[in-house]
Design an enzyme around this catalytic site. Sequence first.
Site: not given
Length: 232
Positions: A43, A69, A185, A207
């Site tokens: 990201h 991302e 998430h 992650g």
Amino acid sequence: MIRLGVNIDHVATLRNARGGTFPDPVAAAELAIASGADGITAHLREDRRHIRDADMPRLRALSAPLNFEMAATDEMVRIACDLRPHACCLVPEKRQEVTTEGGLDIVGQSEALKPKIARLRDAGIRVSLFIDPEARQIETAAALGAPVVELHTGAYALGGSEELERLRSAAGTVAACGLELHAGHGLTYDNVGAIADLTGLAELNIGHFLIGQAIFDGLGPVVRKMKSLINS
């Protein structure tokens, strides 16, 4: 088989805490790939708090697909079209948040998102939208031409059987709309099983837990264990 995308943002967080180049998120990505990761997620935030611009071409050059991302801004769309990663996942972004706090409201932002999605697709990039598990959001994603949705599992990760039921219902809507289903998430060894069982799930992006658990067990073993759990 469910694909595992490993998000290496927080290797960059650790690097940036002291400045310099160590630990290198690209080296972590290489190790994750060697350990069974099917792709790498990164990201590039507008404030560059972890991943830096210079990291992105190096990640793009690796052997596994890069999932970029990004916020749905003109700057990020330009960067993505220049970089041409395998995929882009459009996410909401607030400077004051610690992590992404919810899904992108594509119902409310559909007119602004439509040309950005079209531009990314014209560049040959697979577009996914990170959304809450709501039927209207999923149906709007299909109408906007995004081939993939990633369901936000953060509320589920905080606990509650009702959230799991919402995700199961949403998975059915995704299938009915002909979209590819991803999720992510807040997922850990302990809660990923029920998400891996969602009908039609193709990919999980994980992650923070993997990087945190790697402090104790090493990144390679952690990636291998998660890959095994989601496909058991």
